[in-house]
Design an enzyme around this catalytic site. Sequence first.
Site, PDB file in Angstrom:
ATOM      1  N   PRO A   6     -15.308 -11.321   3.154  1.00 52.73           N
ATOM      2  CG  PRO A   6     -17.414 -12.285   3.048  1.00 52.73           C
ATOM      3  CD  PRO A   6     -16.670 -11.116   3.608  1.00 52.73           C
ATOM      4  CD  GLU A   7     -10.055  -9.670  -0.278  1.00 51.50           C
ATOM      5  OE1 GLU A   7      -9.989  -9.413  -1.498  1.00 51.50           O
ATOM      6  OE2 GLU A   7      -9.325  -9.132   0.565  1.00 51.50           O
TER       7      GLU A   7
END
Length: 270
Positions: free
Chosen positions: A2-3
């Site tokens: 997840p960014e």
Amino acid sequence: MPELPEVETTVRGLAAVLQDVRLTSVITRRADLRRAFPVDLGQRMTGARIVTLSRRAKYGLLGTDRGDSMIFHLGMSGRWRIDPEEIGTHDHLVIETDSGQVLSLFDPRRFGSVDLVETALLANFPSFAAMGPEPLGDDFTPAYLRERLKGRASPIKAMLLDQRIVAGLGNIYVCEALNMARISPLRAAGQIGPAKLKPLVAAIKSVLIDAIAAGGSTLRDYARPDGQLGYFAKQWRVYAREGEPCPCGGTVQRTVQSGRSTFWCSACQK
Ligand SMILES: [Zn+2]
């Protein structure tokens, strides 16, 4: 992994369920993720009302009416599940609300983390203490970046991944923004003039806003907090597209910098 846009999407999804809601049960189902859960997490969060939900870099923050903030990081594979059909071995933190909903922090690889700090002392939280401005914030400007990059001989790509310069940018979005701004990832950061820094800052904000609008990009097992699957990697300009055409008509190439893949196009990025 997840960014920033995925974390932003997650926080917005959680807000729909948790804003102004009281937690009736907060239970950890093992002692640790990447590090130990706070031993008093259940005691301090049970009965508290969630009054704020926000994001700092790749961390989500749940602020309570008791003056605490629970800080979560999704690590490599973490995600929140809302009203899961069953609680399994990878649901390490389970929360119940007075509105009758169940949330679980699901993290098979356990690189995530959960911390609890007094909201008034958030700025002292070790991960936040030396962190640069938010890329989508008003403090992140061409003038700010110029000041921070002045005299720096390191490649611009490495500088943009440095959390002390700008918070929460990951490999994908740095590659995309440098392509959009037509800047070589290999350029010495201090040699990039104001005429290039303005489009660079605009490109960074643009790639993040687009990804948030798309609901967050998906790499492998990321899912939106409501459990909805189906977001698959969007059509990136250059990321993971070695040998394919760049929007300029050139060919995307891959270079390894600091042990990580850089995707870029030498035809348009100078
Ligand atoms: Zn190109």
